[in-house]
Design a protein around this motif. Structure first.
Motif, PDB file in Angstrom:
ATOM      1  N   GLN A 206       8.219  31.538  32.758  1.00 34.71           N
ATOM      2  CA  GLN A 206       8.852  31.339  34.063  1.00 34.71           C
ATOM      3  C   GLN A 206       9.586  30.009  34.157  1.00 34.71           C
ATOM      4  OE1 GLN A 206       5.891  31.230  37.139  1.00 34.71           O
ATOM      5  NE2 GLN A 206       4.747  29.545  36.219  1.00 34.71           N
ATOM      6  N   ASN A 207       9.296  29.081  33.242  1.00 28.75           N
ATOM      7  CA  ASN A 207       9.959  27.781  33.255  1.00 28.75           C
ATOM      8  C   ASN A 207      11.185  27.736  32.350  1.00 28.75           C
ATOM      9  OD1 ASN A 207       6.665  26.899  33.352  1.00 28.75           O
ATOM     10  ND2 ASN A 207       8.004  26.198  34.986  1.00 28.75           N
ATOM     11  N   LEU A 208      11.466  28.826  31.644  1.00 25.77           N
ATOM     12  CA  LEU A 208      12.651  28.904  30.785  1.00 25.77           C
ATOM     13  C   LEU A 208      13.887  29.088  31.660  1.00 25.77           C
ATOM     14  CD1 LEU A 208      13.767  29.225  27.819  1.00 25.77           C
ATOM     15  CD2 LEU A 208      13.491  31.686  28.161  1.00 25.77           C
ATOM     16  N   THR A 209      14.881  28.212  31.502  1.00 24.57           N
ATOM     17  CA  THR A 209      16.090  28.292  32.330  1.00 24.57           C
ATOM     18  C   THR A 209      17.315  28.745  31.556  1.00 24.57           C
ATOM     19  OG1 THR A 209      16.584  25.933  31.968  1.00 24.57           O
ATOM     20  CG2 THR A 209      15.265  26.501  33.905  1.00 24.57           C
ATOM     21  N   SER A 210      17.294  28.639  30.219  1.00 17.84           N
ATOM     22  CA  SER A 210      18.423  29.149  29.440  1.00 17.84           C
ATOM     23  C   SER A 210      18.000  29.390  28.001  1.00 17.84           C
ATOM     24  CB  SER A 210      19.618  28.195  29.476  1.00 17.84           C
ATOM     25  OG  SER A 210      19.429  27.090  28.625  1.00 17.84           O
ATOM     26  N   LEU A 211      18.651  30.379  27.389  1.00 16.29           N
ATOM     27  CA  LEU A 211      18.417  30.716  25.988  1.00 16.29           C
ATOM     28  C   LEU A 211      19.750  31.129  25.383  1.00 16.29           C
ATOM     29  CD1 LEU A 211      16.843  31.612  23.427  1.00 16.29           C
ATOM     30  CD2 LEU A 211      16.360  33.770  24.607  1.00 16.29           C
ATOM     31  N   LYS A 212      20.171  30.448  24.334  1.00 18.82           N
ATOM     32  CA  LYS A 212      21.420  30.777  23.659  1.00 18.82           C
ATOM     33  C   LYS A 212      21.166  30.834  22.158  1.00 18.82           C
ATOM     34  CE  LYS A 212      26.182  29.215  22.867  1.00 18.82           C
ATOM     35  NZ  LYS A 212      26.885  30.442  23.290  1.00 18.82           N
ATOM     36  N   ILE A 213      21.548  31.931  21.539  1.00 17.47           N
ATOM     37  CA  ILE A 213      21.408  32.107  20.092  1.00 17.47           C
ATOM     38  C   ILE A 213      22.765  31.834  19.442  1.00 17.47           C
ATOM     39  CG2 ILE A 213      20.874  33.732  18.244  1.00 17.47           C
ATOM     40  CD1 ILE A 213      19.058  35.168  20.307  1.00 17.47           C
ATOM     41  N   SER A 214      22.769  31.022  18.401  1.00 17.58           N
ATOM     42  CA  SER A 214      24.031  30.607  17.778  1.00 17.58           C
ATOM     43  C   SER A 214      24.159  31.086  16.335  1.00 17.58           C
ATOM     44  CB  SER A 214      24.167  29.084  17.834  1.00 17.58           C
ATOM     45  OG  SER A 214      23.063  28.456  17.217  1.00 17.58           O
ATOM     46  N   THR A 215      23.373  32.107  15.964  1.00 17.99           N
ATOM     47  CA  THR A 215      23.457  32.656  14.613  1.00 17.99           C
ATOM     48  C   THR A 215      23.479  34.173  14.701  1.00 17.99           C
ATOM     49  OG1 THR A 215      22.485  32.558  12.395  1.00 17.99           O
ATOM     50  CG2 THR A 215      20.954  32.727  14.259  1.00 17.99           C
ATOM     51  N   GLU A 216      23.442  34.855  13.582  1.00 15.45           N
ATOM     52  CA  GLU A 216      23.463  36.312  13.569  1.00 15.45           C
ATOM     53  C   GLU A 216      22.823  36.822  12.286  1.00 15.45           C
ATOM     54  OE1 GLU A 216      28.016  36.751  11.815  1.00 15.45           O
ATOM     55  OE2 GLU A 216      27.634  36.919  13.966  1.00 15.45           O
ATOM     56  N   PRO A 217      22.438  38.088  12.268  1.00 15.00           N
ATOM     57  CA  PRO A 217      21.850  38.642  11.047  1.00 15.00           C
ATOM     58  C   PRO A 217      22.811  38.513   9.863  1.00 15.00           C
ATOM     59  CG  PRO A 217      21.434  40.103  12.895  1.00 15.00           C
ATOM     60  CD  PRO A 217      22.389  39.051  13.386  1.00 15.00           C
ATOM     61  N   GLY A 218      22.243  38.196   8.709  1.00 18.57           N
ATOM     62  CA  GLY A 218      23.052  37.985   7.516  1.00 18.57           C
ATOM     63  C   GLY A 218      23.324  36.525   7.233  1.00 18.57           C
ATOM     64  N   LYS A 219      23.198  35.674   8.272  1.00 20.30           N
ATOM     65  CA  LYS A 219      23.387  34.238   8.094  1.00 20.30           C
ATOM     66  C   LYS A 219      22.141  33.637   7.446  1.00 20.30           C
ATOM     67  CE  LYS A 219      27.416  33.262  10.156  1.00 20.30           C
ATOM     68  NZ  LYS A 219      27.467  32.629  11.495  1.00 20.30           N
ATOM     69  N   ARG A 220      22.346  32.558   6.716  1.00 25.57           N
ATOM     70  CA  ARG A 220      21.224  31.876   6.078  1.00 25.57           C
ATOM     71  C   ARG A 220      20.738  30.721   6.942  1.00 25.57           C
ATOM     72  NH1 ARG A 220      18.419  31.966   1.664  1.00 25.57           N
ATOM     73  NH2 ARG A 220      17.445  30.054   0.888  1.00 25.57           N
ATOM     74  N   SER A 221      19.442  30.631   7.096  1.00 25.70           N
ATOM     75  CA  SER A 221      18.833  29.513   7.811  1.00 25.70           C
ATOM     76  C   SER A 221      18.561  28.383   6.823  1.00 25.70           C
ATOM     77  CB  SER A 221      17.523  29.945   8.481  1.00 25.70           C
ATOM     78  OG  SER A 221      16.873  28.820   9.046  1.00 25.70           O
ATOM     79  N   GLU A 222      19.150  27.237   7.083  1.00 25.93           N
ATOM     80  CA  GLU A 222      19.001  26.070   6.219  1.00 25.93           C
ATOM     81  C   GLU A 222      17.950  25.127   6.785  1.00 25.93           C
ATOM     82  OE1 GLU A 222      20.515  25.795   3.404  1.00 25.93           O
ATOM     83  OE2 GLU A 222      21.968  27.429   3.569  1.00 25.93           O
ATOM     84  N   PRO A 223      17.463  24.182   5.985  1.00 27.18           N
ATOM     85  CA  PRO A 223      16.530  23.175   6.509  1.00 27.18           C
ATOM     86  C   PRO A 223      17.177  22.385   7.657  1.00 27.18           C
ATOM     87  CG  PRO A 223      16.576  23.123   4.115  1.00 27.18           C
ATOM     88  CD  PRO A 223      17.703  24.014   4.540  1.00 27.18           C
ATOM     89  N   PRO A 224      16.376  21.765   8.524  1.00 30.13           N
ATOM     90  CA  PRO A 224      16.907  21.074   9.705  1.00 30.13           C
ATOM     91  C   PRO A 224      17.545  19.722   9.372  1.00 30.13           C
ATOM     92  CG  PRO A 224      14.544  20.808   9.617  1.00 30.13           C
ATOM     93  CD  PRO A 224      14.893  21.733   8.492  1.00 30.13           C
ATOM     94  N   ARG A 225      18.664  19.761   8.657  1.00 34.14           N
ATOM     95  CA  ARG A 225      19.303  18.519   8.210  1.00 34.14           C
ATOM     96  C   ARG A 225      20.011  17.780   9.341  1.00 34.14           C
ATOM     97  NH1 ARG A 225      21.023  22.243   4.113  1.00 34.14           N
ATOM     98  NH2 ARG A 225      19.870  21.949   2.166  1.00 34.14           N
ATOM     99  N   ASN A 226      20.692  18.536  10.214  1.00 32.54           N
ATOM    100  CA  ASN A 226      21.459  17.920  11.304  1.00 32.54           C
ATOM    101  C   ASN A 226      21.806  18.988  12.337  1.00 32.54           C
ATOM    102  OD1 ASN A 226      23.929  19.256  10.326  1.00 32.54           O
ATOM    103  ND2 ASN A 226      23.858  17.736   8.675  1.00 32.54           N
ATOM    104  N   TRP A 227      22.729  18.650  13.235  1.00 33.16           N
ATOM    105  CA  TRP A 227      23.091  19.545  14.332  1.00 33.16           C
ATOM    106  C   TRP A 227      23.611  20.904  13.852  1.00 33.16           C
ATOM    107  CZ3 TRP A 227      26.603  16.750  11.779  1.00 33.16           C
ATOM    108  CH2 TRP A 227      27.860  17.304  11.585  1.00 33.16           C
ATOM    109  N   SER A 228      24.174  20.951  12.655  1.00 34.48           N
ATOM    110  CA  SER A 228      24.864  22.157  12.200  1.00 34.48           C
ATOM    111  C   SER A 228      23.923  23.246  11.703  1.00 34.48           C
ATOM    112  CB  SER A 228      25.852  21.794  11.081  1.00 34.48           C
ATOM    113  OG  SER A 228      25.172  21.397   9.901  1.00 34.48           O
ATOM    114  N   THR A 229      22.628  22.952  11.581  1.00 34.90           N
ATOM    115  CA  THR A 229      21.695  23.937  11.011  1.00 34.90           C
ATOM    116  C   THR A 229      20.805  24.586  12.067  1.00 34.90           C
ATOM    117  OG1 THR A 229      20.071  22.197  10.515  1.00 34.90           O
ATOM    118  CG2 THR A 229      21.664  22.735   8.790  1.00 34.90           C
ATOM    119  N   ARG A 230      21.159  24.460  13.336  1.00 36.77           N
ATOM    120  CA  ARG A 230      20.358  25.050  14.412  1.00 36.77           C
ATOM    121  C   ARG A 230      20.680  26.540  14.573  1.00 36.77           C
ATOM    122  NH1 ARG A 230      22.173  20.155  18.429  1.00 36.77           N
ATOM    123  NH2 ARG A 230      20.693  18.566  17.705  1.00 36.77           N
ATOM    124  N   GLU A 231      19.691  27.298  15.037  1.00 42.72           N
ATOM    125  CA  GLU A 231      19.896  28.723  15.289  1.00 42.72           C
ATOM    126  C   GLU A 231      20.066  29.054  16.771  1.00 42.72           C
ATOM    127  OE1 GLU A 231      19.314  28.399  11.550  1.00 42.72           O
ATOM    128  OE2 GLU A 231      17.297  28.362  12.372  1.00 42.72           O
TER     129      GLU A 231
END
Length: 413
Positions: free
Chosen positions: A354-379
Protein backbone atom coordinates in the motif's frame (compact mmCIF):
# COMPACT_ATOMS: atom_id res chain seq x y z
CA UNK A 1 6.09 43.14 -25.77
CA UNK A 2 8.48 40.23 -26.31
CA UNK A 3 7.51 36.86 -24.89
CA UNK A 4 9.79 35.79 -22.08
CA UNK A 5 11.15 32.26 -21.90
CA UNK A 6 13.55 30.09 -19.95
CA UNK A 7 15.36 26.99 -21.15
CA UNK A 8 15.67 24.00 -18.82
CA UNK A 9 18.57 21.79 -19.88
CA UNK A 10 17.97 18.18 -18.86
CA UNK A 11 14.33 18.59 -17.82
CA UNK A 12 13.11 16.07 -20.39
CA UNK A 13 15.27 13.38 -18.77
CA UNK A 14 13.55 10.59 -16.80
CA UNK A 15 13.18 11.45 -13.08
CA UNK A 16 13.69 15.17 -13.73
CA UNK A 17 10.22 15.92 -15.13
CA UNK A 18 9.09 17.72 -11.98
CA UNK A 19 11.38 20.58 -12.98
CA UNK A 20 8.56 21.69 -15.27
CA UNK A 21 6.16 21.93 -12.33
CA UNK A 22 8.81 23.82 -10.36
CA UNK A 23 9.25 26.31 -13.18
CA UNK A 24 5.50 26.96 -13.32
CA UNK A 25 5.61 27.86 -9.61
CA UNK A 26 8.22 30.61 -9.94
CA UNK A 27 7.75 32.17 -13.38
CA UNK A 28 5.04 33.01 -15.88
CA UNK A 29 7.59 32.78 -18.68
CA UNK A 30 7.39 30.05 -21.30
CA UNK A 31 9.38 26.93 -20.41
CA UNK A 32 11.53 25.47 -23.18
CA UNK A 33 14.03 22.63 -23.50
CA UNK A 34 16.85 21.79 -25.91
CA UNK A 35 16.55 18.51 -27.78
CA UNK A 36 17.92 17.56 -31.21
CA UNK A 37 14.89 15.29 -31.74
CA UNK A 38 12.46 18.20 -31.37
CA UNK A 39 10.65 17.34 -34.60
CA UNK A 40 10.78 13.54 -34.64
CA UNK A 41 10.04 13.11 -30.92
CA UNK A 42 8.17 16.24 -29.93
CA UNK A 43 7.76 16.76 -26.20
CA UNK A 44 4.39 18.47 -25.81
CA UNK A 45 4.70 19.14 -22.08
CA UNK A 46 6.99 22.08 -22.74
CA UNK A 47 6.13 25.36 -24.45
CA UNK A 48 8.83 24.94 -27.06
CA UNK A 49 12.05 23.16 -27.96
CA UNK A 50 15.36 24.39 -29.32
CA UNK A 51 16.21 21.66 -31.88
CA UNK A 52 19.83 21.26 -30.75
CA UNK A 53 21.88 19.26 -28.27
CA UNK A 54 21.68 20.49 -24.65
CA UNK A 55 25.48 20.02 -24.54
CA UNK A 56 26.14 22.45 -27.41
CA UNK A 57 26.29 26.01 -26.08
CA UNK A 58 27.11 27.61 -29.45
CA UNK A 59 24.09 26.01 -31.11
CA UNK A 60 21.83 27.09 -28.23
CA UNK A 61 23.08 30.66 -28.60
CA UNK A 62 22.39 30.52 -32.33
CA UNK A 63 18.85 29.23 -31.74
CA UNK A 64 18.11 31.92 -29.14
CA UNK A 65 19.32 34.61 -31.57
CA UNK A 66 16.90 33.30 -34.21
CA UNK A 67 13.99 34.02 -31.85
CA UNK A 68 14.19 37.79 -32.01
CA UNK A 69 10.57 38.14 -30.88
CA UNK A 70 11.39 36.45 -27.58
CA UNK A 71 13.39 37.42 -24.49
CA UNK A 72 15.56 34.82 -22.78
CA UNK A 73 15.53 35.03 -18.98
CA UNK A 74 17.87 32.15 -18.17
CA UNK A 75 19.24 28.80 -19.27
CA UNK A 76 19.06 26.54 -16.24
CA UNK A 77 21.11 23.32 -15.84
CA UNK A 78 19.60 20.29 -14.14
CA UNK A 79 22.50 17.83 -14.37
CA UNK A 80 26.29 17.82 -14.45
CA UNK A 81 26.60 17.40 -18.21
CA UNK A 82 24.77 20.64 -19.04
CA UNK A 83 26.27 22.82 -16.31
CA UNK A 84 29.03 24.25 -18.50
CA UNK A 85 26.93 24.91 -21.64
CA UNK A 86 24.16 26.56 -19.59
CA UNK A 87 26.71 28.80 -17.93
CA UNK A 88 28.30 29.71 -21.25
CA UNK A 89 24.95 30.71 -22.75
CA UNK A 90 23.97 32.79 -19.72
CA UNK A 91 27.32 34.59 -19.73
CA UNK A 92 27.01 35.26 -23.47
CA UNK A 93 23.66 37.02 -23.01
CA UNK A 94 24.70 38.89 -19.87
CA UNK A 95 22.40 36.84 -17.65
CA UNK A 96 23.29 35.67 -14.12
CA UNK A 97 25.94 32.96 -14.43
CA UNK A 98 28.17 31.03 -12.09
CA UNK A 99 31.84 31.91 -12.23
CA UNK A 100 33.97 29.79 -14.57
CA UNK A 101 36.00 28.72 -11.53
CA UNK A 102 32.83 27.44 -9.82
CA UNK A 103 31.76 25.46 -12.87
CA UNK A 104 35.23 23.99 -13.28
CA UNK A 105 35.48 23.15 -9.58
CA UNK A 106 32.08 21.47 -9.59
CA UNK A 107 32.96 19.28 -12.59
CA UNK A 108 36.68 18.63 -12.10
CA UNK A 109 36.94 16.45 -9.00
CA UNK A 110 40.63 17.23 -8.56
CA UNK A 111 40.02 20.99 -8.48
CA UNK A 112 37.14 20.31 -6.11
CA UNK A 113 39.42 18.43 -3.71
CA UNK A 114 41.92 21.27 -3.76
CA UNK A 115 39.17 23.75 -2.85
CA UNK A 116 38.03 21.49 -0.03
CA UNK A 117 41.58 21.22 1.31
CA UNK A 118 42.13 24.98 1.11
CA UNK A 119 38.92 25.58 3.07
CA UNK A 120 39.60 22.85 5.64
CA UNK A 121 36.68 20.72 4.46
CA UNK A 122 37.38 17.14 5.66
CA UNK A 123 37.88 14.87 2.66
CA UNK A 124 39.75 11.72 1.73
CA UNK A 125 43.42 11.82 0.64
CA UNK A 126 43.70 12.11 -3.13
CA UNK A 127 46.10 11.98 -6.07
CA UNK A 128 45.50 13.06 -9.68
CA UNK A 129 46.60 10.32 -12.06
CA UNK A 130 47.75 11.85 -15.35
CA UNK A 131 49.59 8.77 -16.67
CA UNK A 132 49.32 5.06 -15.87
CA UNK A 133 52.92 4.84 -14.69
CA UNK A 134 52.03 7.20 -11.81
CA UNK A 135 49.74 4.58 -10.28
CA UNK A 136 52.31 3.13 -7.81
CA UNK A 137 53.05 6.65 -6.51
CA UNK A 138 49.32 7.40 -6.22
CA UNK A 139 48.65 4.19 -4.29
CA UNK A 140 51.56 4.82 -1.95
CA UNK A 141 50.15 8.29 -1.25
CA UNK A 142 46.54 7.27 -0.53
CA UNK A 143 47.11 3.71 0.72
CA UNK A 144 44.86 0.65 0.39
CA UNK A 145 41.99 0.23 -0.06
CA UNK A 146 41.88 2.90 -2.76
CA UNK A 147 39.13 4.41 -4.87
CA UNK A 148 39.66 4.75 -8.62
CA UNK A 149 37.37 7.20 -10.39
CA UNK A 150 37.30 9.40 -13.52
CA UNK A 151 37.92 13.00 -12.55
CA UNK A 152 35.09 14.48 -14.64
CA UNK A 153 32.35 11.85 -14.90
CA UNK A 154 29.36 11.03 -12.68
CA UNK A 155 26.59 8.54 -11.93
CA UNK A 156 29.15 6.22 -10.27
CA UNK A 157 30.43 5.42 -13.76
CA UNK A 158 33.94 3.96 -13.69
CA UNK A 159 34.23 4.08 -9.89
CA UNK A 160 35.89 1.07 -8.20
CA UNK A 161 37.59 0.16 -4.94
CA UNK A 162 40.87 -1.75 -5.08
CA UNK A 163 42.49 -3.64 -2.18
CA UNK A 164 45.83 -4.42 -3.81
CA UNK A 165 48.06 -3.53 -6.77
CA UNK A 166 46.56 -6.18 -9.06
CA UNK A 167 43.02 -4.95 -8.46
CA UNK A 168 44.11 -1.35 -8.96
CA UNK A 169 45.59 -2.12 -12.38
CA UNK A 170 42.55 -4.19 -13.35
CA UNK A 171 39.96 -1.61 -12.26
CA UNK A 172 41.82 1.31 -13.79
CA UNK A 173 41.60 -0.55 -17.08
CA UNK A 174 37.89 -1.24 -16.62
CA UNK A 175 37.25 2.38 -15.69
CA UNK A 176 38.99 3.47 -18.88
CA UNK A 177 36.76 1.15 -20.90
CA UNK A 178 33.64 2.67 -19.36
CA UNK A 179 34.85 6.20 -20.05
CA UNK A 180 35.82 5.35 -23.61
CA UNK A 181 32.27 4.10 -24.22
CA UNK A 182 30.61 7.17 -22.67
CA UNK A 183 32.82 10.23 -23.05
CA UNK A 184 31.50 11.28 -26.45
CA UNK A 185 27.86 10.99 -25.40
CA UNK A 186 28.42 13.00 -22.22
CA UNK A 187 30.95 15.43 -23.71
CA UNK A 188 33.66 14.84 -21.10
CA UNK A 189 37.44 14.64 -21.46
CA UNK A 190 37.88 11.47 -19.42
CA UNK A 191 41.66 11.74 -19.73
CA UNK A 192 42.60 11.74 -16.04
CA UNK A 193 41.68 9.74 -12.96
CA UNK A 194 41.43 10.49 -9.28
CA UNK A 195 42.94 7.97 -6.86
CA UNK A 196 41.45 8.44 -3.39
CA UNK A 197 41.70 7.03 0.08
CA UNK A 198 38.68 4.76 0.64
CA UNK A 199 36.50 5.83 3.54
CA UNK A 200 35.37 2.30 4.35
CA UNK A 201 31.82 2.77 5.57
CA UNK A 202 28.33 2.00 4.32
CA UNK A 203 27.00 5.17 5.93
CA UNK A 204 26.61 7.84 3.28
CA UNK A 205 24.22 10.74 2.81
CA UNK A 206 23.64 13.51 0.37
CA UNK A 207 22.69 16.97 1.56
CA UNK A 208 20.53 19.11 -0.70
CA UNK A 209 21.40 22.80 -0.32
CA UNK A 210 19.92 25.93 -1.91
CA UNK A 211 22.39 28.78 -2.51
CA UNK A 212 21.92 32.46 -3.26
CA UNK A 213 24.20 35.51 -3.03
CA UNK A 214 26.68 34.05 -0.53
CA UNK A 215 23.99 32.30 1.53
CA UNK A 216 23.46 28.56 1.82
CA UNK A 217 20.48 26.77 3.33
CA UNK A 218 20.07 23.02 3.75
CA UNK A 219 16.76 21.68 2.45
CA UNK A 220 17.11 18.08 3.57
CA UNK A 221 19.48 15.19 4.23
CA UNK A 222 19.05 12.09 2.07
CA UNK A 223 20.03 8.59 3.21
CA UNK A 224 21.93 6.79 0.42
CA UNK A 225 22.17 3.08 -0.34
CA UNK A 226 25.05 1.78 -2.48
CA UNK A 227 25.72 -1.46 -4.35
CA UNK A 228 28.25 -3.97 -2.99
CA UNK A 229 31.97 -3.50 -3.65
CA UNK A 230 33.88 -3.10 -5.87
CA UNK A 231 31.22 -0.77 -7.33
CA UNK A 232 29.41 2.23 -5.90
CA UNK A 233 26.20 2.34 -7.89
CA UNK A 234 23.43 4.15 -6.05
CA UNK A 235 20.69 1.61 -5.32
CA UNK A 236 18.31 3.81 -3.39
CA UNK A 237 17.62 7.09 -1.58
CA UNK A 238 15.41 7.87 1.42
CA UNK A 239 14.16 11.32 2.48
CA UNK A 240 14.52 12.51 5.13
CA UNK A 241 17.46 10.66 6.63
CA UNK A 242 17.31 10.07 10.37
CA UNK A 243 20.28 12.48 10.38
CA UNK A 244 18.14 15.26 8.89
CA UNK A 245 18.50 17.58 11.86
CA UNK A 246 22.22 16.99 12.44
CA UNK A 247 23.50 20.57 12.63
CA UNK A 248 27.15 19.61 12.13
CA UNK A 249 26.31 17.67 8.99
CA UNK A 250 24.16 20.43 7.53
CA UNK A 251 26.76 23.09 8.31
CA UNK A 252 29.52 21.06 6.66
CA UNK A 253 27.47 20.70 3.48
CA UNK A 254 26.82 24.44 3.40
CA UNK A 255 30.52 25.18 3.92
CA UNK A 256 31.34 22.84 1.02
CA UNK A 257 29.08 24.88 -1.26
CA UNK A 258 30.72 28.07 -0.06
CA UNK A 259 34.18 26.57 -0.71
CA UNK A 260 33.21 26.07 -4.37
CA UNK A 261 31.57 29.52 -4.45
CA UNK A 262 28.23 28.20 -5.72
CA UNK A 263 26.51 31.57 -5.90
CA UNK A 264 22.98 30.39 -6.68
CA UNK A 265 20.89 27.32 -7.35
CA UNK A 266 20.59 23.89 -5.76
CA UNK A 267 23.70 21.95 -4.78
CA UNK A 268 24.06 18.23 -4.07
CA UNK A 269 26.74 17.36 -1.48
CA UNK A 270 27.75 13.73 -0.84
CA UNK A 271 29.21 12.92 2.56
CA UNK A 272 30.59 9.69 4.03
CA UNK A 273 30.31 8.99 7.75
CA UNK A 274 32.80 6.76 9.56
CA UNK A 275 33.26 6.40 13.32
CA UNK A 276 31.26 9.58 13.84
CA UNK A 277 33.45 11.63 11.49
CA UNK A 278 32.27 13.29 8.27
CA UNK A 279 34.17 13.24 4.96
CA UNK A 280 32.91 15.22 1.97
CA UNK A 281 33.17 13.09 -1.15
CA UNK A 282 31.84 15.49 -3.79
CA UNK A 283 29.62 18.53 -4.31
CA UNK A 284 27.67 19.27 -7.47
CA UNK A 285 26.26 22.64 -8.53
CA UNK A 286 22.87 21.27 -9.57
CA UNK A 287 19.89 19.43 -8.08
CA UNK A 288 20.43 15.86 -6.95
CA UNK A 289 19.51 13.18 -9.47
CA UNK A 290 17.89 9.74 -9.26
CA UNK A 291 14.54 11.21 -8.27
CA UNK A 292 15.83 12.67 -4.98
CA UNK A 293 14.05 15.96 -5.69
CA UNK A 294 10.78 14.04 -6.13
CA UNK A 295 11.27 12.35 -2.75
CA UNK A 296 11.83 15.74 -1.11
CA UNK A 297 8.63 17.02 -2.67
CA UNK A 298 6.70 13.99 -1.42
CA UNK A 299 8.13 14.20 2.11
CA UNK A 300 8.23 17.98 2.63
CA UNK A 301 5.62 19.30 0.21
CA UNK A 302 8.03 21.67 -1.56
CA UNK A 303 9.46 21.37 -5.06
CA UNK A 304 13.26 21.88 -4.92
CA UNK A 305 13.36 22.57 -8.67
CA UNK A 306 11.29 25.69 -7.95
CA UNK A 307 13.99 26.86 -5.53
CA UNK A 308 16.71 26.10 -8.10
CA UNK A 309 14.98 27.81 -11.02
CA UNK A 310 13.90 30.76 -8.89
CA UNK A 311 17.50 31.37 -7.80
CA UNK A 312 18.64 31.44 -11.45
CA UNK A 313 15.93 34.06 -12.06
CA UNK A 314 17.27 36.26 -9.27
CA UNK A 315 14.89 35.20 -6.51
CA UNK A 316 16.36 34.65 -3.06
CA UNK A 317 14.87 31.22 -2.53
CA UNK A 318 17.01 30.64 0.56
CA UNK A 319 14.22 32.59 2.30
CA UNK A 320 11.67 29.89 1.48
CA UNK A 321 10.48 28.23 4.72
CA UNK A 322 11.16 24.51 4.85
CA UNK A 323 8.25 22.74 6.56
CA UNK A 324 8.50 19.67 8.74
CA UNK A 325 8.20 16.44 6.73
CA UNK A 326 4.78 14.82 6.59
CA UNK A 327 6.30 11.39 6.02
CA UNK A 328 9.20 9.49 4.52
CA UNK A 329 9.71 8.98 0.78
CA UNK A 330 12.11 6.59 -0.90
CA UNK A 331 13.23 5.50 -4.33
CA UNK A 332 15.03 2.23 -5.01
CA UNK A 333 16.36 0.61 -8.17
CA UNK A 334 15.54 -2.89 -9.27
CA UNK A 335 18.58 -5.14 -9.74
CA UNK A 336 18.14 -8.83 -10.44
CA UNK A 337 20.88 -11.44 -10.46
CA UNK A 338 23.34 -11.70 -13.34
CA UNK A 339 22.10 -13.63 -16.39
CA UNK A 340 19.60 -13.45 -19.23
CA UNK A 341 16.11 -12.26 -18.31
CA UNK A 342 13.72 -14.94 -19.64
CA UNK A 343 10.44 -13.60 -18.28
CA UNK A 344 8.97 -10.57 -16.53
CA UNK A 345 5.98 -11.55 -14.42
CA UNK A 346 2.96 -9.36 -13.92
CA UNK A 347 2.23 -8.26 -10.38
CA UNK A 348 -0.62 -6.22 -9.01
CA UNK A 349 1.24 -3.17 -7.74
CA UNK A 350 -1.81 -1.89 -5.87
CA UNK A 351 -2.05 -5.09 -3.86
CA UNK A 352 1.66 -5.66 -3.43
CA UNK A 353 2.31 -2.84 -0.99
CA UNK A 354 0.00 0.00 0.00
CA UNK A 355 3.02 2.31 0.36
CA UNK A 356 4.23 1.69 -3.21
CA UNK A 357 3.64 4.84 -5.29
CA UNK A 358 5.34 3.94 -8.59
CA UNK A 359 6.87 1.01 -10.43
CA UNK A 360 8.71 1.29 -13.75
CA UNK A 361 10.48 -1.57 -15.53
CA UNK A 362 13.33 -0.54 -17.84
CA UNK A 363 14.30 -3.92 -19.32
CA UNK A 364 12.65 -6.73 -21.28
CA UNK A 365 12.92 -10.48 -21.80
CA UNK A 366 16.04 -11.45 -23.71
CA UNK A 367 18.12 -8.65 -22.16
CA UNK A 368 21.09 -9.56 -20.01
CA UNK A 369 21.26 -8.45 -16.39
CA UNK A 370 24.74 -7.18 -15.57
CA UNK A 371 26.33 -6.62 -12.15
CA UNK A 372 25.36 -3.30 -10.47
CA UNK A 373 28.28 -1.29 -11.86
CA UNK A 374 26.47 2.04 -12.35
CA UNK A 375 23.20 3.68 -13.39
CA UNK A 376 23.14 1.85 -16.73
CA UNK A 377 22.70 -1.66 -15.27
CA UNK A 378 19.36 -1.12 -13.49
CA UNK A 379 16.25 -3.10 -14.41
CA UNK A 380 13.73 -0.61 -13.10
CA UNK A 381 12.71 1.71 -10.30
CA UNK A 382 10.19 1.75 -7.45
CA UNK A 383 9.07 4.55 -5.15
CA UNK A 384 7.43 4.46 -1.72
CA UNK A 385 5.82 6.85 0.72
CA UNK A 386 5.18 6.16 4.39
CA UNK A 387 2.95 8.78 6.11
CA UNK A 388 4.55 9.74 9.37
CA UNK A 389 7.20 7.03 9.01
CA UNK A 390 10.32 8.46 10.62
CA UNK A 391 13.09 6.20 11.94
CA UNK A 392 15.58 7.11 14.64
CA UNK A 393 18.24 4.95 12.98
CA UNK A 394 19.15 3.77 9.50
CA UNK A 395 16.57 1.55 7.85
CA UNK A 396 17.10 -0.85 4.94
CA UNK A 397 13.39 -0.91 4.13
CA UNK A 398 13.69 0.61 0.60
CA UNK A 399 16.28 -2.01 -0.44
CA UNK A 400 14.36 -4.85 1.19
CA UNK A 401 11.16 -3.85 -0.60
CA UNK A 402 12.99 -3.46 -3.93
CA UNK A 403 14.52 -6.93 -3.57
CA UNK A 404 11.12 -8.40 -2.76
CA UNK A 405 9.58 -6.87 -5.87
CA UNK A 406 12.57 -7.89 -8.01
CA UNK A 407 12.24 -11.51 -6.91
CA UNK A 408 8.57 -11.56 -7.95
CA UNK A 409 9.12 -9.78 -11.27
CA UNK A 410 12.14 -11.30 -12.98
CA UNK A 411 13.02 -14.82 -14.04
CA UNK A 412 16.69 -15.17 -15.01
CA UNK A 413 18.84 -17.93 -16.49
Amino acid sequence: MAKEFIVLLGANQYLRERALAGARQVTGAEVWIADPSAITNKNRYFDGTLPVSPYDADSIIEQVNLRKEMKLLSVIPLNDWVLEPANKVNAHFGLPALSSQTVSGARNKFEMKIKFSENKIPTARYFLLNEDDELPVALEHVGFPAIIKPYDFGGSGGVFVAYNDEEAIKYLGESKEIISANKEAFKIKGDKYLIEEYINSTDEVSVEVICFAGKQKTISVTEKYLSPEPWFSEMGHLVPSFRNKDTELRTLAEKSCAALNIEFGMAHVEIKIKDGEFFVIEAAARPGGDGIMDQIEAAFGINPYALHIGAYLGQDTTKTPIPEPVGTAAIAFLKTREGTITRINKIDATEFDQNLTSLKISTEPGKRSEPPRNWSTREGVVEFFWPGYLESKKTLLPLDKAREITAKLFEVE
